[in-house]
Write a protein that holds these residues in place. Structure first.
Motif, short mmCIF file in Angstrom:
data_model
loop_
_atom_site.label_atom_id
_atom_site.label_comp_id
_atom_site.label_asym_id
_atom_site.label_seq_id
_atom_site.Cartn_x
_atom_site.Cartn_y
_atom_site.Cartn_z
N MET A 220 0.84 -1.21 0.00
CA MET A 220 0.00 0.00 0.00
C MET A 220 0.87 1.26 0.00
SD MET A 220 -3.05 1.01 2.61
CE MET A 220 -2.42 2.28 3.70
N LEU A 221 1.96 1.22 0.77
CA LEU A 221 2.88 2.36 0.81
C LEU A 221 3.49 2.61 -0.56
CD1 LEU A 221 4.41 4.49 2.44
CD2 LEU A 221 6.13 2.74 2.92
N VAL A 222 3.98 1.57 -1.20
CA VAL A 222 4.58 1.71 -2.52
C VAL A 222 3.55 2.18 -3.54
CG1 VAL A 222 5.68 0.43 -4.42
CG2 VAL A 222 6.41 0.04 -2.06
N ALA A 223 2.35 1.59 -3.48
CA ALA A 223 1.28 1.97 -4.41
C ALA A 223 0.87 3.43 -4.24
CB ALA A 223 0.07 1.06 -4.22
N PHE A 224 1.01 3.94 -3.05
CA PHE A 224 0.64 5.34 -2.79
C PHE A 224 1.78 6.30 -3.14
CE2 PHE A 224 0.26 8.97 0.13
CZ PHE A 224 -0.97 9.44 -0.28
N LEU A 225 3.01 5.94 -2.73
CA LEU A 225 4.14 6.84 -2.94
C LEU A 225 4.59 6.92 -4.40
CD1 LEU A 225 6.40 6.31 0.19
CD2 LEU A 225 4.90 8.22 -0.34
N ALA A 226 4.54 5.82 -5.13
CA ALA A 226 5.02 5.81 -6.52
C ALA A 226 4.29 6.85 -7.39
CB ALA A 226 4.93 4.42 -7.12
N PRO A 227 2.95 6.87 -7.40
CA PRO A 227 2.29 7.90 -8.22
C PRO A 227 2.51 9.32 -7.68
CG PRO A 227 0.70 6.23 -7.50
CD PRO A 227 2.00 5.92 -6.86
N THR A 228 2.63 9.45 -6.37
CA THR A 228 2.86 10.77 -5.79
C THR A 228 4.21 11.32 -6.23
OG1 THR A 228 1.51 10.20 -3.89
CG2 THR A 228 2.98 12.08 -3.64
N ILE A 229 5.25 10.52 -6.11
CA ILE A 229 6.59 10.96 -6.53
C ILE A 229 6.61 11.18 -8.04
CG2 ILE A 229 9.00 10.22 -6.72
CD1 ILE A 229 8.58 8.86 -3.95
N GLY A 230 5.96 10.29 -8.79
CA GLY A 230 5.88 10.46 -10.24
C GLY A 230 5.21 11.77 -10.62
N PHE A 231 4.14 12.12 -9.92
CA PHE A 231 3.44 13.38 -10.19
C PHE A 231 4.35 14.57 -9.92
CE2 PHE A 231 0.95 16.93 -8.46
CZ PHE A 231 0.20 17.25 -9.59
#
Length: 164
Positions: free
Chosen positions: A56-67
């Motif tokens: 869940m952490l990876v799924a949340f942080l990956a799009p946030t950092i990508g954005f």
């Protein structure tokens, strides 16, 4: 006191630095939004870590950092395009700071303005910004000064005029 003279060309990296500063200063009053977003991210990360939900952490942080990376890239491209559309920026800019007024000359014209035409000044490691409106400022690159003493003289003059 003799006028302080400055001459420089606003190259693309300097233009981008000035533009970035202006954009982020425009939103300085809304900085609470960034703090709220950051606190939310930390809360989700903490909950994910404490509950053992790494996915869940990876799924949340990956799009946030990508954005965030995408927005930084788009902002840089916007500044690059804006600089390219203004050929007059590649011409020298001259300033003379006197006790009563500021004279400046660019490729498109020249003007002499009294000090009270400016609301405030901001100093960064690379430049000064002389604000004449909330979101509009004239940049003065420190690389254009003849010596570090002239930078100190301008800083002192800006303090005397209660702009800095």
């Amino acid at each position: 006191m003799a006028p302080i003279q400055v001459q420089f060309i606003l190259d693309e990296p300097a233009y981008a630095a000035v533009s970035r500063h202006l954009v982020f200063q425009t939103y300085r009053k809304r900085r609470w939004i960034l703090w709220a977003l950051g606190a939310s991210l930390l809360l989700v990360a903490l909950i994910s870590l404490l509950s053992g939900r790494w996915l869940m952490l990876v799924a949340f942080l990956a799009p946030t950092i990508g954005f965030l990376v995408l927005m930084r890239s788009l902002l840089a491209r916007t500044f690059k395009n804006a600089y390219g559309k203004q050929p007059e920026l590649k011409e020298p800019i001259e300033y003379q700071f006197g006790q009563d007024s500021i004279f400046f000359k660019t490729a498109v014209g020249e003007a002499q303005l009294p000090w009270d035409a400016f609301q405030r000044a901001v100093e960064t490691p690379l430049f000064f910004l002389l604000y004449h409106a909330e979101n509009q400022a004239n940049p003065v690159l420190k690389s254009g000064f003849q010596s570090p003493e002239h930078i100190d003289q301008l800083r002192l003059l800006l303090q005397q005029k209660q702009l800095l």
